[in-house]
Design an enzyme around this catalytic site. Structure first.
Site, PDB file in Angstrom:
ATOM      1  N   LYS A   2      38.648 -26.309   8.536  1.00  0.00           N
ATOM      2  CA  LYS A   2      37.538 -27.083   8.020  1.00  0.00           C
ATOM      3  C   LYS A   2      36.593 -27.571   9.115  1.00  0.00           C
ATOM      4  O   LYS A   2      37.062 -27.709  10.237  1.00  0.00           O
ATOM      5  CB  LYS A   2      38.079 -28.245   7.207  1.00  0.00           C
ATOM      6  CG  LYS A   2      38.474 -29.498   8.029  1.00  0.00           C
ATOM      7  CD  LYS A   2      38.811 -30.614   7.082  1.00  0.00           C
ATOM      8  CE  LYS A   2      38.185 -31.891   7.513  1.00  0.00           C
ATOM      9  NZ  LYS A   2      38.909 -32.569   8.564  1.00  0.00           N
ATOM     10  N   ASP A  31      44.604 -25.736   6.617  1.00  0.00           N
ATOM     11  CA  ASP A  31      44.530 -27.145   6.260  1.00  0.00           C
ATOM     12  C   ASP A  31      45.773 -27.744   6.896  1.00  0.00           C
ATOM     13  O   ASP A  31      46.891 -27.497   6.435  1.00  0.00           O
ATOM     14  CB  ASP A  31      44.555 -27.330   4.741  1.00  0.00           C
ATOM     15  CG  ASP A  31      44.297 -28.778   4.388  1.00  0.00           C
ATOM     16  OD1 ASP A  31      45.078 -29.643   4.834  1.00  0.00           O
ATOM     17  OD2 ASP A  31      43.310 -29.058   3.680  1.00  0.00           O
ATOM     18  N   HIS A  32      45.600 -28.510   7.948  1.00  0.00           N
ATOM     19  CA  HIS A  32      46.792 -28.865   8.749  1.00  0.00           C
ATOM     20  C   HIS A  32      47.784 -29.718   7.954  1.00  0.00           C
ATOM     21  O   HIS A  32      48.945 -29.791   8.304  1.00  0.00           O
ATOM     22  CB  HIS A  32      46.402 -29.496  10.094  1.00  0.00           C
ATOM     23  CG  HIS A  32      46.032 -30.938  10.058  1.00  0.00           C
ATOM     24  ND1 HIS A  32      44.780 -31.375   9.719  1.00  0.00           N
ATOM     25  CD2 HIS A  32      46.764 -32.057  10.321  1.00  0.00           C
ATOM     26  CE1 HIS A  32      44.755 -32.699   9.785  1.00  0.00           C
ATOM     27  NE2 HIS A  32      45.950 -33.149  10.140  1.00  0.00           N
ATOM     28  N   LYS A  36      52.464 -29.853   7.497  1.00  0.00           N
ATOM     29  CA  LYS A  36      53.364 -31.002   7.663  1.00  0.00           C
ATOM     30  C   LYS A  36      54.636 -30.764   6.851  1.00  0.00           C
ATOM     31  O   LYS A  36      54.564 -30.405   5.672  1.00  0.00           O
ATOM     32  CB  LYS A  36      52.670 -32.298   7.211  1.00  0.00           C
ATOM     33  CG  LYS A  36      51.485 -32.712   8.093  1.00  0.00           C
ATOM     34  CD  LYS A  36      50.906 -34.039   7.644  1.00  0.00           C
ATOM     35  CE  LYS A  36      49.572 -34.333   8.303  1.00  0.00           C
ATOM     36  NZ  LYS A  36      49.650 -34.870   9.657  1.00  0.00           N
ATOM     37  N   GLU A  70      43.985 -44.698   7.482  1.00  0.00           N
ATOM     38  CA  GLU A  70      44.065 -44.594   8.933  1.00  0.00           C
ATOM     39  C   GLU A  70      43.609 -45.910   9.542  1.00  0.00           C
ATOM     40  O   GLU A  70      42.663 -46.535   9.038  1.00  0.00           O
ATOM     41  CB  GLU A  70      43.161 -43.460   9.430  1.00  0.00           C
ATOM     42  CG  GLU A  70      43.621 -42.084   8.984  1.00  0.00           C
ATOM     43  CD  GLU A  70      42.728 -41.002   9.543  1.00  0.00           C
ATOM     44  OE1 GLU A  70      43.113 -40.389  10.547  1.00  0.00           O
ATOM     45  OE2 GLU A  70      41.642 -40.784   8.990  1.00  0.00           O
ATOM     46  N   ASP A  89      35.769 -35.254   4.515  1.00  0.00           N
ATOM     47  CA  ASP A  89      36.671 -35.187   5.664  1.00  0.00           C
ATOM     48  C   ASP A  89      38.145 -35.146   5.234  1.00  0.00           C
ATOM     49  O   ASP A  89      38.957 -34.492   5.880  1.00  0.00           O
ATOM     50  CB  ASP A  89      36.424 -36.398   6.584  1.00  0.00           C
ATOM     51  CG  ASP A  89      37.143 -36.299   7.914  1.00  0.00           C
ATOM     52  OD1 ASP A  89      37.001 -35.258   8.579  1.00  0.00           O
ATOM     53  OD2 ASP A  89      37.851 -37.257   8.291  1.00  0.00           O
ATOM     54  N   HIS A  94      42.490 -32.050   2.569  1.00  0.00           N
ATOM     55  CA  HIS A  94      43.884 -32.483   2.728  1.00  0.00           C
ATOM     56  C   HIS A  94      44.478 -33.064   1.442  1.00  0.00           C
ATOM     57  O   HIS A  94      45.549 -32.661   0.996  1.00  0.00           O
ATOM     58  CB  HIS A  94      44.007 -33.514   3.848  1.00  0.00           C
ATOM     59  CG  HIS A  94      43.414 -33.077   5.145  1.00  0.00           C
ATOM     60  ND1 HIS A  94      43.537 -31.794   5.621  1.00  0.00           N
ATOM     61  CD2 HIS A  94      42.686 -33.749   6.079  1.00  0.00           C
ATOM     62  CE1 HIS A  94      42.916 -31.700   6.802  1.00  0.00           C
ATOM     63  NE2 HIS A  94      42.386 -32.872   7.086  1.00  0.00           N
ATOM     64  N   LYS A 194      39.031 -44.950   6.958  1.00  0.00           N
ATOM     65  CA  LYS A 194      39.194 -45.272   8.381  1.00  0.00           C
ATOM     66  C   LYS A 194      39.262 -46.785   8.529  1.00  0.00           C
ATOM     67  O   LYS A 194      38.733 -47.517   7.696  1.00  0.00           O
ATOM     68  CB  LYS A 194      37.976 -44.771   9.168  1.00  0.00           C
ATOM     69  CG  LYS A 194      37.750 -43.262   9.101  1.00  0.00           C
ATOM     70  CD  LYS A 194      38.709 -42.528   9.990  1.00  0.00           C
ATOM     71  CE  LYS A 194      38.370 -41.051  10.069  1.00  0.00           C
ATOM     72  NZ  LYS A 194      39.482 -40.281  10.640  1.00  0.00           N
TER      73      LYS A 194
END
Ligand code: BG6
Length: 349
Positions: A2, A31-32, A36, A70, A89, A94, A194
C-alpha cells in the site's frame, strides 16, 4: 504494498496497469497485517476448534468491536499522512483484511483462491452507508496538542508537512453491517487512530446475554447479565481472552467477571516473528493466501470511497473544524456517541 491507489478509480487504474504486465497469480499485494501470527490465528481459532464456530453468528453474537489504536503520532510522515488519513492508512487495508478473515464463511479448502473468494464476499456484503447521514456511521477526529509521557507534543495541524487547515482525520470510528445470513443485524464497530491512549490492536466479540437473569441480590436486583466477551489480541501481549461470570466465593451468589487467558509468550515460549518475514517467504514460495487479491482491494475501496464522498459532502455543507481529542485519549466525543446511540460503550482494551 500500500498505498494501492488513493481511491477506487486510482486503485483500478493501478490494477489495470499491473494486469498488463503480470497476471493475478503473479501479483502479491502485501498487507503486513496478514503476516502477523495473531491475524493468521483467526483462521485456526475459528476453523480448527469445534467450540467457537457454532457461536460465530447473529444468534449468539451481539456486536463486534475492532480497534487499532496507536500511541504514536504521524512520526514525521506529514507529507504522506496528510494526503491519506486514517481511513486510507489503516481501515481500507489492514482492518478490512482482518475483518474479512473474522467474518468470512469457512472456505472449502485452505487454497489461496478459496480463502480469497470467501473474504471478498464479506467486503461485498458491507451495507452501503447513507450519504446524508454519514456522521451517524463514520466519525472523524484530529488530535490536538498535548503531552506524551509528560513530553509536550504538537497537535496534528502543527505537525511538519501538514496543511494548517487540513481536514485529514487522524482518528476514525465506523459502524457497519455485513448484510448476509451469518451477520444480519450484528453491528461491527471499528476504530483506529494516532496518539490514542495506547498501542493495541484487537477484535472484541461480545456475546448475547443469557435470556433470563436467574440470580438476584437481597433487594431483588437481577444479577449476572454481563455478556461474555472474547478478545482476540492482535498486538501487543498477543493472545486470546475469554471473559465470563463466576461466583465470588462466599455464602451469597455474586456473579463477577473473570477471564481465561491464552498468551503466545507463555504457551509457546517465543514471540511471534516479524510479519514481513513470513510474507516475503510465502511470496517466494508462490503462496498468495496471505496477500490481498485485486477484487478484495477494489471491494474495500468501493466501501471507503463512499465514506470519503459522504465526508466531502458534509464538508461542503459545513466546514467546522473536525472534532478533536487530546493525545492519550480514546478518541473524540462523537465516537462515544456513535455507540451510546446503540446503548453500547467502547471497550478499554
Ligand atoms: C502502516 C501505516 O501501514 O501501519 C502506519 O502506514 C501504521 O501509519 C502502521 O503506524 C501500523 O502497523 P503496526 O504493525 O505497527 O500495527
Amino acid at each position: 504494498e500500500k498505498p494501492i491507489g488513493h481511491d477506487l478509480a486510482s486503485a483500478r487504474a493501478l490494477n489495470r496497469l499491473i494486469g498488463e504486465i503480470l497476471d493475478e497469480s503473479q501479483t502479491y499485494r502485501i498487507d503486513h497485517y496478514l503476516g502477523k501470527e495473531t491475524v493468521q490465528n483467526i483462521l485456526v481459532f475459528r476453523f480448527a476448534n469445534g467450540l467457537f464456530e457454532p457461536l460465530w453468528n447473529n444468534k449468539y453474537v451481539d456486536s463486534v468491536q475492532m480497534t487499532v489504536s496507536e500511541a504514536i503520532g504521524i512520526e514525521g510522515r506529514g507529507n504522506y499522512y496528510d494526503q491519506s488519513g486514517t481511513l486510507r492508512d489503516m481501515v481500507q487495508n489492514h482492518i478490512f483484511q482482518f475483518m474479512s478473515l473474522m467474518a468470512m464463511e469457512p472456505p472449502g479448502t485452505f487454497e489461496a483462491s478459496a480463502v480469497h473468494d470467501e473474504k471478498v464476499k464479506v467486503l461485498r456484503a458491507l451495507r452501503e452507508l447513507p450519504l446524508s447521514e454519514i456522521d451517524k456511521w463514520a466519525v472523524r477526529g484530529q488530535y490536538g496538542p498535548g503531552f506524551d509521557q509528560g513530553k509536550p507534543v504538537p497537535g496534528y495541524l502543527d505537525e511538519d508537512g501538514v496543511q494548517k487547515n487540513s481536514r485529514t482525520e487522524t482518528y476514525v470510528a465506523l459502524k457497519l453491517f455485513v448484510d448476509n445470513f451469518r451477520w444480519a443485524g450484528v453491528p461491527f464497530y471499528i476504530r483506529a487512530g494516532k496518539r490514542m491512549a495506547k498501542r493495541v490492536s484487537e477484535i472484541g466479540i461480545t456475546f448475547k446475554s443469557v435470556p433470563h437473569a436467574l440470580f438476584t441480590d437481597n433487594l431483588g436486583q437481577r444479577l449476572g447479565r454481563e455478556p461474555n466477551v472474547l478478545a482476540l489480541r492482535i498486538q501487543p501481549d498477543e493472545g486470546i481472552t475469554l471473559k465470563f461470570l463466576s461466583k465470588v466465593p462466599g455464602p451469597t451468589i455474586e456473579p463477577r467477571p473473570v477471564t481465561m487467558d491464552f498468551r503466545y509468550g507463555t504457551s509457546f515460549g517465543t514471540e511471534p516473528p516479524e510479519a514481513y518475514e513470513r510474507l516475503l517467504l510465502d511470496c517466494m514460495l508462490g503462496d498468495s493466501t496471505l496477500f490481498a487479491r485485486g477484487d478484495e482491494v477494489m471491494a474495500s475501496w468501493r466501501y471507503c470511497d463512499r465514506i470519503l464522498r459522504g465526508w466531502a459532502e458534509q464538508d461542503a455543507r459545513n466546514r467546522a473544524p473536525l472534532p478533536s481529542y487530546e493525545p492519550g485519549a480514546w478518541g473524540p466525543e462523537p465516537a462515544a456517541t456513535l455507540l451510546a446511540r446503540d446503548g453500547r460503550v467502547w471497550r478499554r482494551p
